[in-house]
Motif scaffolding. Sequence first.
Motif, mmCIF file in Angstrom:
data_model
loop_
_atom_site.group_PDB
_atom_site.id
_atom_site.type_symbol
_atom_site.label_atom_id
_atom_site.label_comp_id
_atom_site.label_asym_id
_atom_site.label_seq_id
_atom_site.Cartn_x
_atom_site.Cartn_y
_atom_site.Cartn_z
ATOM 1 N N PHE D 160 34.493 81.863 36.220
ATOM 2 C CA PHE D 160 35.913 81.386 36.069
ATOM 3 C C PHE D 160 36.670 80.962 37.517
ATOM 4 O O PHE D 160 37.818 80.654 37.270
ATOM 5 C CB PHE D 160 36.610 82.594 35.406
ATOM 6 C CG PHE D 160 36.342 82.730 33.951
ATOM 7 C CD1 PHE D 160 37.007 81.823 33.197
ATOM 8 C CD2 PHE D 160 35.588 83.521 33.567
ATOM 9 C CE1 PHE D 160 36.728 81.981 31.822
ATOM 10 C CE2 PHE D 160 35.016 83.541 32.233
ATOM 11 C CZ PHE D 160 35.789 82.836 31.153
ATOM 12 N N GLY D 161 35.856 81.064 38.485
ATOM 13 C CA GLY D 161 36.236 80.520 39.917
ATOM 14 C C GLY D 161 36.186 81.171 41.124
ATOM 15 O O GLY D 161 35.240 82.385 40.804
ATOM 16 N N ASP D 162 36.727 80.843 41.895
ATOM 17 C CA ASP D 162 36.121 81.696 43.184
ATOM 18 C C ASP D 162 37.349 82.986 43.539
ATOM 19 O O ASP D 162 37.119 83.527 44.454
ATOM 20 C CB ASP D 162 36.218 80.857 44.390
ATOM 21 C CG ASP D 162 37.689 79.916 44.782
ATOM 22 O OD1 ASP D 162 38.546 80.000 43.909
ATOM 23 O OD2 ASP D 162 37.574 78.885 45.401
ATOM 24 N N ARG D 163 38.303 83.105 42.790
ATOM 25 C CA ARG D 163 39.057 84.284 42.929
ATOM 26 C C ARG D 163 38.864 85.225 41.953
ATOM 27 O O ARG D 163 38.972 85.156 40.639
ATOM 28 C CB ARG D 163 40.703 83.756 42.758
ATOM 29 C CG ARG D 163 40.975 82.917 44.100
ATOM 30 C CD ARG D 163 42.577 82.709 44.047
ATOM 31 N NE ARG D 163 42.851 81.790 42.980
ATOM 32 C CZ ARG D 163 43.680 82.341 42.118
ATOM 33 N NH1 ARG D 163 44.372 83.580 42.262
ATOM 34 N NH2 ARG D 163 43.958 81.652 40.821
ATOM 35 N N PRO D 164 38.563 86.533 42.269
ATOM 36 C CA PRO D 164 38.171 87.512 41.355
ATOM 37 C C PRO D 164 39.168 87.674 40.170
ATOM 38 O O PRO D 164 38.913 87.943 39.125
ATOM 39 C CB PRO D 164 38.181 88.841 42.123
ATOM 40 C CG PRO D 164 37.466 88.280 43.511
ATOM 41 C CD PRO D 164 38.381 86.971 43.713
ATOM 42 N N VAL D 165 40.418 87.635 40.373
ATOM 43 C CA VAL D 165 41.590 87.635 39.426
ATOM 44 C C VAL D 165 41.200 86.933 38.284
ATOM 45 O O VAL D 165 41.576 87.166 37.170
ATOM 46 C CB VAL D 165 42.931 87.664 40.039
ATOM 47 C CG1 VAL D 165 43.185 86.297 40.461
ATOM 48 C CG2 VAL D 165 44.042 88.158 39.044
ATOM 49 N N GLN D 166 40.627 85.639 38.618
ATOM 50 C CA GLN D 166 40.312 85.010 37.333
ATOM 51 C C GLN D 166 39.447 85.449 36.334
ATOM 52 O O GLN D 166 39.945 85.323 34.925
ATOM 53 C CB GLN D 166 39.678 83.604 37.695
ATOM 54 C CG GLN D 166 40.764 82.732 38.551
ATOM 55 C CD GLN D 166 40.127 81.725 39.392
ATOM 56 O OE1 GLN D 166 39.002 81.837 40.227
ATOM 57 N NE2 GLN D 166 40.557 80.353 39.391
ATOM 58 N N ALA D 167 38.481 86.197 36.751
ATOM 59 C CA ALA D 167 37.679 86.649 35.715
ATOM 60 C C ALA D 167 38.299 87.843 34.775
ATOM 61 O O ALA D 167 38.339 87.951 33.761
ATOM 62 C CB ALA D 167 36.403 87.361 36.499
ATOM 63 N N ASN D 168 39.156 88.857 35.655
ATOM 64 C CA ASN D 168 39.934 89.766 35.132
ATOM 65 C C ASN D 168 41.027 89.092 33.966
ATOM 66 O O ASN D 168 41.074 89.561 32.958
ATOM 67 C CB ASN D 168 40.641 90.716 35.872
ATOM 68 C CG ASN D 168 39.686 91.500 37.027
ATOM 69 O OD1 ASN D 168 39.344 91.036 38.132
ATOM 70 N ND2 ASN D 168 39.041 92.598 36.243
ATOM 71 N N THR D 169 41.688 88.047 34.444
ATOM 72 C CA THR D 169 42.578 87.523 33.564
ATOM 73 C C THR D 169 41.791 86.979 32.253
ATOM 74 O O THR D 169 42.303 87.103 31.177
ATOM 75 C CB THR D 169 43.313 86.121 34.412
ATOM 76 O OG1 THR D 169 44.000 86.866 35.274
ATOM 77 C CG2 THR D 169 44.155 85.471 33.284
ATOM 78 N N ALA D 170 40.647 86.361 32.420
ATOM 79 C CA ALA D 170 39.835 86.052 31.330
ATOM 80 C C ALA D 170 39.596 86.912 30.399
ATOM 81 O O ALA D 170 39.438 86.794 29.045
ATOM 82 C CB ALA D 170 38.605 85.117 31.879
ATOM 83 N N LYS D 171 38.998 88.163 30.976
ATOM 84 C CA LYS D 171 38.676 89.182 30.167
ATOM 85 C C LYS D 171 39.902 89.668 29.461
ATOM 86 O O LYS D 171 39.965 90.153 28.162
ATOM 87 C CB LYS D 171 38.027 90.335 30.994
ATOM 88 C CG LYS D 171 38.176 91.703 30.428
ATOM 89 C CD LYS D 171 37.081 91.986 29.216
ATOM 90 C CE LYS D 171 36.808 93.310 28.770
ATOM 91 N NZ LYS D 171 36.287 93.505 27.454
ATOM 92 N N ILE D 172 41.094 89.836 29.921
ATOM 93 C CA ILE D 172 42.297 90.355 29.438
ATOM 94 C C ILE D 172 42.627 89.337 28.235
ATOM 95 O O ILE D 172 42.995 89.821 27.159
ATOM 96 C CB ILE D 172 43.328 90.542 30.394
ATOM 97 C CG1 ILE D 172 43.199 91.721 31.481
ATOM 98 C CG2 ILE D 172 44.670 90.590 29.901
ATOM 99 C CD1 ILE D 172 44.136 91.638 32.818
ATOM 100 N N SER D 173 42.581 88.234 28.538
ATOM 101 C CA SER D 173 42.892 87.179 27.476
ATOM 102 C C SER D 173 41.998 87.280 26.325
ATOM 103 O O SER D 173 42.435 87.014 25.147
ATOM 104 C CB SER D 173 42.662 85.791 27.990
ATOM 105 O OG SER D 173 43.749 85.493 29.170
#
Lengths: 294, 294, 294, 294
Positions: D160-173
């Motif tokens: 999901f990209g180079d910033r970890p928060v992106q993966a967490n956001t995807a999981k939350i979504s």
Amino acid sequence: MSVMTVGFVGLGAMGRGMAARLLAAGHPVRVWNRSPGPVQELVAKGATAAAGLDEVYDSEAVVSMLPDDRTVEALLLDGALLAGARAGVHVNMATVSAALAEHATALHAEHGIGYVAAPVLGRPGVAAAGELNILAAGEAAQLERVGPLLAAMGRRTWHFGDRPVQANTAKISANFLLACAIESMAEACTLAEANGVRPTDLIEMLTGTLFPGPVYSGYGAMVAERRYEPAGFRLPLGLKDVGLALAAGEARNVPLPFGSVLRDAFLDALAHGDADKDWAAVAAVARRRAGLPD
Amino acid sequence: MSVMTVGFVGLGAMGRGMAARLLAAGHPVRVWNRSPGPVQELVAKGATAAAGLDEVYDSEAVVSMLPDDRTVEALLLDGALLAGARAGVHVNMATVSAALAEHATALHAEHGIGYVAAPVLGRPGVAAAGELNILAAGEAAQLERVGPLLAAMGRRTWHFGDRPVQANTAKISANFLLACAIESMAEACTLAEANGVRPTDLIEMLTGTLFPGPVYSGYGAMVAERRYEPAGFRLPLGLKDVGLALAAGEARNVPLPFGSVLRDAFLDALAHGDADKDWAAVAAVARRRAGLPD
Amino acid sequence: MSVMTVGFVGLGAMGRGMAARLLAAGHPVRVWNRSPGPVQELVAKGATAAAGLDEVYDSEAVVSMLPDDRTVEALLLDGALLAGARAGVHVNMATVSAALAEHATALHAEHGIGYVAAPVLGRPGVAAAGELNILAAGEAAQLERVGPLLAAMGRRTWHFGDRPVQANTAKISANFLLACAIESMAEACTLAEANGVRPTDLIEMLTGTLFPGPVYSGYGAMVAERRYEPAGFRLPLGLKDVGLALAAGEARNVPLPFGSVLRDAFLDALAHGDADKDWAAVAAVARRRAGLPD
Amino acid sequence: MSVMTVGFVGLGAMGRGMAARLLAAGHPVRVWNRSPGPVQELVAKGATAAAGLDEVYDSEAVVSMLPDDRTVEALLLDGALLAGARAGVHVNMATVSAALAEHATALHAEHGIGYVAAPVLGRPGVAAAGELNILAAGEAAQLERVGPLLAAMGRRTWHFGDRPVQANTAKISANFLLACAIESMAEACTLAEANGVRPTDLIEMLTGTLFPGPVYSGYGAMVAERRYEPAGFRLPLGLKDVGLALAAGEARNVPLPFGSVLRDAFLDALAHGDADKDWAAVAAVARRRAGLPD
């Protein structure tokens, strides 16, 4: 009247008026504020400037009026400060969370200090005039002890019980109702305008019949006239207070569907750049949803 | 004052008081009602009983106070009736839809009859005392013509413009705000109680500070005390009025998120058997959502 | 296979494919449509053009595929038409309200005509290929009678019971779930984008893991790419179907909070001029609420 | 394949399967858990028991699978621990907040340690089989470095990209969409049942047509059959995840009306004692709102 020495923390727009009222009532007041300007103002009225919070707590009673949970926690919920305090009671007049109230009550009890929650209804002018409505809760003995201080600051003290959290809940509920009234008028005015009724006509009739009083007439006029500046109460503070209601509900499994709508509407307003406007600007969200011009 | 002959349709709890006020003001009134009981009551006060609606419409003005769209359509929006009418103006005082207002305006115009919408705020006792607030809209000449009739029935007439639908929209908006106030207090009292605050304490403070007036104090007491009977205004009528707001919104693409919450809450109340209770019983839904006892 | 004469009403994008399938299966079909173009198309495929609806009803079975309640009521729920009909059964394949289903069932029973509700899932291409999913309900004998017709038009018939309203409710529920899936993805994609996740990445992962199938991948792509034209299913039709769900709920006191959110979102979309876009354009509302660019 | 020493923290139902997969792939794994039971289980499979977290961090890479923000913060976001670590990268596979992701990324950067967010989709059985879907984000070099570890635990890694928060956001979504699907089916099944359609018939049709895949069929069956135990995913965890979505939205001013409805529904479920049931038990709320029996 029994005079007592008071330490006062938080000389914002509200706090400085409240501290001045205590001085006017004859109580020696030792003040502290993060920025020095307001301190000078109060010293000019007879207060003493405290060098630090420990000096504030070297009084018979401490009164604080800080903006939010974070500030109260950072400055005052400090074991070392409380351990060294001479003060017998702390009156926290800020609008804070139910959770903070519970935590602060327990922490003060550990240090043998009374804790009274006494959030207020009223704007700065009302505070300066000593005409606040004060919502208070705490042990009866503590409430009695600080009664003269509250009497100096308010027109009336409303009692909610012997647990401080009760007063904070009442204040949170009051602000929740204010937000609901604003959103209700925003939706009603949008509905009316879209069907050809002038919002000002609607509000004039409503405040002349079913809904007298300053909330509906004041916010009603702002909503009907789309006049959101200058801000009497900024929109992000409104969202903070809606959040306090939602959090107090979540802690007890209380769904608040109107609260959920409010939260979404305030976020929408912030997403459209209205952070510096009055919380009545949530009415712009209702208009935008319906495609009416700003 | 100019006296005129009036045909009056609909002698329910509201209508009989209104017709009596017209009689008391010196207007000859010919009354009609689906059930005969109220007719006798008005005849005893000086009215004439009309044998049919055509006799009612053989007056200078017709005033009607019927319960809902369906009844108005079935009885009065009848081409043959209007074609044979002598009446020059019809004052429809019912709470009906914006769509009905538009339709009725056009239909009366076709038959050369003036049409004034004049829904009211007030309960039966207020109607009997001639103290209603009347929300009126219609052509200026027609409003002037029926002014003495409205003056006989109300304490004040509020004008919303020259299109009848404007008055209906104003009335729908007013009832929408009432429903919002009830739900707001229901959520606030539930939040308060779940956090240890007595709802009666909360309402007493609110009505003594931010929210004076009969709506918050009257419904607030019902909500706080869970006293939903006897019904001043039955829950299904509340749902009907919320539905009028939603429909008026839908016609103009106006989302009403509070209205949507209200609709869901009223349906929930009906699903739990509260159809004969006051619409304040929507507060039982807020309590049930939070798991509080009835 | 038993062949029967069929009257077919409604040659829109769906109906013409369905009628062609009946012809291809060997049934003589008499067609009627409000505009003549499609009639010629079907005649070229072997159908007979009916001069009027009475000729349509002079068949063994009538199949109709009309756009909405209003059209069905205006054309087919006509006592005189039914009284003179030879047809023994009417298969109504439109997406109509639960209330219409109840009314049509009773009216056909009065005239001794069977009534089957058989709304479908599938777009025009699916209809032309005879691959529709058909949701059917009605008396067992009637369902058996029309079984060959349904088999000619669909890949599978799903049975919901002996009361036609059951099939309409199932169809309304299916469309409600479609609308919920679209709004869910709209909110999720907005949340993702606002936090730096590419919506196309999110949808690719979701449809490759939890949510396989054409709904999530098709509408997901439209939402993620903000591609709302050409419309496969127009937004006002989406609002109509959400309205059918809300009305079916209201009739049984069933609150539908997701349905209420959908209604408000579709109105918001219409208020912003998106009536000619696909109902996936409700995603633009989610973006606008968050202040993201169109 | 390059083998690397791995420290593994958190041997819950998910973590123990994941750690076992790393062992099976040939990586030396040093495990730590708050309770000792699972440690023995992994030691039996070839792992080493770490005496403390500092030993865990004396590995080439650390992988953690902890239940929530609070636990991650308490155990791993510790400056002293990170300052003494030999590990070059930490792979955090928990479902945590967007805010924690941002904070953890910054803190690890301060100590020169790579930070990869890699939350997963899948239940314990899927984890034990190495068939998880892994949602990953972080700097490309770090993702490459831990690629073999992720490959050992999952069937596929989604980037999901180079910033970890992106993966967490995807999981939350993703979890937000799951909750939306459950609530959608709950409302649809309630609507269907109240109108006489068997919910199991509805779900069978839906999963056989529009909504294939395990989510609709699995949760659909639970909702239709009112089978909420045993819990595959407990209701309070569902509320936690809805809360993560709402918080990620609030941080970026993203209103989530479906999320608000979900929050209210989960609170209602908790208020009625369903904390130990599967989050599909939110369907009981939809039924209760409509007055249907449990």
